[in-house]
Design a protein around this motif. Structure first.
Motif, mmCIF file in Angstrom:
data_model
loop_
_atom_site.group_PDB
_atom_site.id
_atom_site.type_symbol
_atom_site.label_atom_id
_atom_site.label_comp_id
_atom_site.label_asym_id
_atom_site.label_seq_id
_atom_site.Cartn_x
_atom_site.Cartn_y
_atom_site.Cartn_z
ATOM 1 N N ALA A 116 0.692 -1.054 -0.047
ATOM 2 C CA ALA A 116 0.047 0.058 0.051
ATOM 3 C C ALA A 116 0.792 1.239 0.044
ATOM 4 O O ALA A 116 0.693 2.179 -0.704
ATOM 5 C CB ALA A 116 -0.878 -0.063 1.364
ATOM 6 N N CYS A 127 2.579 1.494 -3.524
ATOM 7 C CA CYS A 127 1.739 2.287 -4.494
ATOM 8 C C CYS A 127 1.358 3.624 -4.351
ATOM 9 O O CYS A 127 1.208 4.347 -5.156
ATOM 10 C CB CYS A 127 0.308 1.280 -4.597
ATOM 11 S SG CYS A 127 0.506 -0.204 -5.367
ATOM 12 N N CYS A 165 0.251 -1.100 -9.687
ATOM 13 C CA CYS A 165 -0.621 -0.183 -8.873
ATOM 14 C C CYS A 165 -2.085 -0.051 -9.495
ATOM 15 O O CYS A 165 -2.998 -0.223 -8.686
ATOM 16 C CB CYS A 165 -0.007 0.698 -8.263
ATOM 17 S SG CYS A 165 1.577 0.476 -7.222
ATOM 18 N N ARG A 195 -3.729 -3.461 -9.152
ATOM 19 C CA ARG A 195 -4.346 -3.747 -7.793
ATOM 20 C C ARG A 195 -5.363 -3.140 -7.516
ATOM 21 O O ARG A 195 -6.320 -3.260 -6.987
ATOM 22 C CB ARG A 195 -3.193 -3.319 -6.933
ATOM 23 C CG ARG A 195 -3.564 -2.840 -5.295
ATOM 24 C CD ARG A 195 -2.555 -2.555 -4.584
ATOM 25 N NE ARG A 195 -2.557 -2.196 -3.234
ATOM 26 C CZ ARG A 195 -3.058 -1.096 -2.673
ATOM 27 N NH1 ARG A 195 -3.035 0.053 -3.841
ATOM 28 N NH2 ARG A 195 -3.316 -0.890 -1.492
ATOM 29 N N MET A 219 -9.265 -4.326 -6.575
ATOM 30 C CA MET A 219 -9.873 -3.837 -5.384
ATOM 31 C C MET A 219 -11.423 -3.336 -5.693
ATOM 32 O O MET A 219 -12.271 -3.859 -5.076
ATOM 33 C CB MET A 219 -9.229 -2.675 -4.751
ATOM 34 C CG MET A 219 -7.930 -3.204 -3.941
ATOM 35 S SD MET A 219 -6.695 -1.747 -3.295
ATOM 36 C CE MET A 219 -7.831 -1.252 -2.176
ATOM 37 N N TYR A 231 -5.584 -6.699 -0.647
ATOM 38 C CA TYR A 231 -4.810 -5.845 -0.908
ATOM 39 C C TYR A 231 -5.249 -4.340 -0.205
ATOM 40 O O TYR A 231 -4.425 -3.550 0.194
ATOM 41 C CB TYR A 231 -5.053 -5.335 -2.623
ATOM 42 C CG TYR A 231 -4.336 -6.135 -3.524
ATOM 43 C CD1 TYR A 231 -3.200 -6.370 -3.316
ATOM 44 C CD2 TYR A 231 -4.956 -6.470 -4.523
ATOM 45 C CE1 TYR A 231 -2.365 -6.978 -3.948
ATOM 46 C CE2 TYR A 231 -4.316 -7.160 -5.649
ATOM 47 C CZ TYR A 231 -2.780 -7.343 -5.183
ATOM 48 O OH TYR A 231 -2.032 -8.174 -6.090
ATOM 49 N N ARG A 232 -6.582 -4.470 0.102
ATOM 50 C CA ARG A 232 -6.840 -3.305 0.938
ATOM 51 C C ARG A 232 -6.438 -3.399 2.423
ATOM 52 O O ARG A 232 -6.232 -2.280 3.091
ATOM 53 C CB ARG A 232 -8.448 -3.472 1.118
ATOM 54 C CG ARG A 232 -9.165 -2.258 2.136
ATOM 55 C CD ARG A 232 -10.815 -2.585 2.052
ATOM 56 N NE ARG A 232 -11.310 -1.358 3.166
ATOM 57 C CZ ARG A 232 -12.840 -1.595 3.232
ATOM 58 N NH1 ARG A 232 -13.461 -2.444 2.767
ATOM 59 N NH2 ARG A 232 -12.983 -0.299 3.955
ATOM 60 N N ASP A 276 -3.457 -5.003 3.146
ATOM 61 C CA ASP A 276 -1.916 -5.273 2.943
ATOM 62 C C ASP A 276 -1.640 -6.675 3.268
ATOM 63 O O ASP A 276 -0.496 -7.107 4.014
ATOM 64 C CB ASP A 276 -1.069 -4.302 3.667
ATOM 65 C CG ASP A 276 -0.064 -3.299 2.877
ATOM 66 O OD1 ASP A 276 0.623 -2.626 3.183
ATOM 67 O OD2 ASP A 276 -0.064 -3.665 1.506
ATOM 68 N N MET A 299 -0.692 -9.955 2.178
ATOM 69 C CA MET A 299 -0.020 -10.383 0.976
ATOM 70 C C MET A 299 -0.351 -11.989 0.816
ATOM 71 O O MET A 299 -0.640 -12.590 -0.499
ATOM 72 C CB MET A 299 1.542 -10.203 0.875
ATOM 73 C CG MET A 299 1.573 -8.792 0.899
ATOM 74 S SD MET A 299 1.111 -7.897 -0.736
ATOM 75 C CE MET A 299 -0.376 -7.067 -0.144
ATOM 76 N N ALA A 302 -3.869 -11.933 -0.665
ATOM 77 C CA ALA A 302 -3.729 -11.312 -2.072
ATOM 78 C C ALA A 302 -3.425 -12.167 -3.100
ATOM 79 O O ALA A 302 -3.785 -12.599 -4.142
ATOM 80 C CB ALA A 302 -3.261 -9.777 -1.943
ATOM 81 N N LEU A 329 -0.707 -10.451 -12.039
ATOM 82 C CA LEU A 329 -0.424 -10.131 -10.614
ATOM 83 C C LEU A 329 0.588 -10.624 -10.036
ATOM 84 O O LEU A 329 1.556 -10.179 -9.160
ATOM 85 C CB LEU A 329 -1.670 -10.289 -9.524
ATOM 86 C CG LEU A 329 -2.794 -9.018 -9.873
ATOM 87 C CD1 LEU A 329 -4.246 -9.214 -9.102
ATOM 88 C CD2 LEU A 329 -2.246 -7.697 -9.619
ATOM 89 N N HIS A 371 4.138 -9.472 -7.986
ATOM 90 C CA HIS A 371 4.601 -9.590 -6.712
ATOM 91 C C HIS A 371 6.059 -10.454 -6.792
ATOM 92 O O HIS A 371 6.881 -10.087 -6.015
ATOM 93 C CB HIS A 371 3.710 -10.682 -6.092
ATOM 94 C CG HIS A 371 2.499 -9.972 -5.476
ATOM 95 N ND1 HIS A 371 2.415 -9.288 -4.502
ATOM 96 C CD2 HIS A 371 1.229 -9.663 -6.104
ATOM 97 C CE1 HIS A 371 1.257 -8.741 -4.272
ATOM 98 N NE2 HIS A 371 0.591 -9.158 -5.431
#
Length: 405
Positions: A208, A211, A242, A245, A249, A323-324, A326, A328, A331, A349, A353
């Motif tokens: 987060a 980004c 980002c 991401r 979301m 993602y919201r 953090d 991982m 996600a 994605l 990563h």
């Protein structure tokens, strides 16, 4: 020990999410009963929802500048928090919200247009809000716009920022209090025995915060990198990471609106448990080929006995939640499951990563396998899931991949 963990955790969550049911001691019970049974609650009335989805797909076009209802409410909440006065939080983006967006854009030095709320502007506002409400305001003793400007200063200076808050696992209420202590003890013992290859995917640097910094640089550059102006391939890939991401979301938060019978905290806690179960597969990404990693997750999915549609729906919700917050493990694990369920575009994605080392050990060589497979699937006609209206995006990604090697 794994079976005992799945059984005890499945019982605890299924009691909270739905009426008590007999638990089955297998992986399918955990993924199906605890996660899909709750998170995919919007599938009740499946035919009607399917019809709605098909109609939506046929008639709606994603518009970058107009937030969805969920995004609208989040935008209004954050704008009000920082003193831009968007009015009542109702998720409807009208004149008052657009005026507040323009005041926010002006103070940040962005192009001022309340109808063109770019993802990097939205993302930066949300990450500033998460930071402020999870300790930033208390630490700085600032409020309103000065607090937002302090967040921007810390991002620019590279200061360490607090990660977005995560919902505690105990947010799920347990109907039978007498069983809580025993279940907790069993879960704690079993969790300690789960195999891990590394320390886990939820630690390390904050995506987060990363980004937020990328979006700030994008605004300084005057907009997104394009094929014609790309000079820094690594930054171009980070920028697309980002953006993807943000899009993931938004998609997951749209699906969350249809979930029935669960609070946001309950969904969050179930997704955190989903991430815990997928953590060994996430850890193994750094030492496995794409084919091997995908095979292992597909086997896990097949053993669950659930439909690909249910697993995909759950994974999209948990991808957004991961993602919201953090998280991982949640996600990356959700993205990995989506690839295994036949949606190869989400492999991009996983590539991001692995290239940047968020949630996994950095392996740029393995990242290229995931990028290549994702882009090849798009070339073959697979549906684009990130910014589908940006038709030259695959070409930008491929060019950046080649230059960054």
């Amino acid at each position: 020990m794994i079976i005992r963990f799945i059984l005890s955790l499945g019982i605890a969550i299924s009691i909270a999410a739905i009426a008590p049911q007999n638990a089955r001691a297998d992986a399918g019970d955990f993924i199906g009963g605890a996660v899909v049974g709750g998170v995919a609650g919007y599938l009740i009335g499946k035919d009607q929802q399917k019809k709605k989805t098909q109609s939506s797909t046929a008639t709606r076009t994603y518009r970058q500048g107009i937030p969805s209802t969920t995004q609208g409410a989040q935008t209004q909440t954050a704008l009000n928090y920082f003193g831009y006065n968007a009015g009542r939080v109702d998720g409807q983006v009208g004149r008052g919200t657009r005026s507040a967006i323009e005041r926010y854009q002006a103070s940040m030095g962005y192009p001022v247009n309340g109808h063109d709320f770019q993802p990097y502007q939205y993302d930066f506002l949300q990450q500033a809000y998460y930071w402020a409400t999870s300790g930033g305001q208390a630490a700085t003793q600032l409020s309103g716009q000065p607090l937002l400007m302090e967040y921007r200063r810390q991002v620019q200076s590279g200061s360490s920022l607090a990660a977005a808050p995560q919902a505690p696992a105990q947010a799920i209420p347990v109907i039978k209090p007498q069983d809580t202590e025993a279940a907790a003890n069993t879960t704690e013992t079993a969790s300690a025995s789960l195999p891990t290859l590394f320390s886990g995917g939820t630690g390390g640097p904050s995506l987060a915060n990363r980004c937020s910094g990328v979006m700030l640089q994008t605004s300084t550059n005057g907009g997104y990198t394009t094929l014609s102006n790309m000079t820094d391939a690594d930054f171009a890939l980070s920028e697309q990471f980002c953006l993807a991401r943000s899009y993931a979301m938004a998609r997951g938060e749209d699906l969350m609106q249809d979930i029935q019978g669960l609070t946001p905290d309950q969904v969050s806690a179930q997704c955190a448990s989903y991430g815990e179960m997928l953590a060994p597969q996430v850890d193994a990404l750094s030492i496995s080929s794409k084919t091997d990693a995908e095979t292992q997750v597909r086997k896990m999915a097949l053993d669950s006995g659930l439909s690909p549609a249910d697993l995909a729906a759950t994974s999209k919700v948990c991808l957004a939640m991961g993602y919201r917050q953090d998280n991982m493990d949640t996600a990356v694990g959700s993205a990995l499951m989506l690839v295994a369920m036949g949606e190869p575009a989400y492999g991009e994605l996983v590539g991001h990563h692995l290239r940047e080392g968020f949630g996994v050990q950095e392996r740029r060589d393995l990242a290229m396998q995931w990028y290549d497979a994702s882009l090849s699937a798009l070339d073959a006609g697979s549906q684009a899931v990130f910014l589908p209206s940006q038709t030259d995006r695959p070409q930008l990604l491929r060019a950046a991949m080649i230059q960054s090697q």
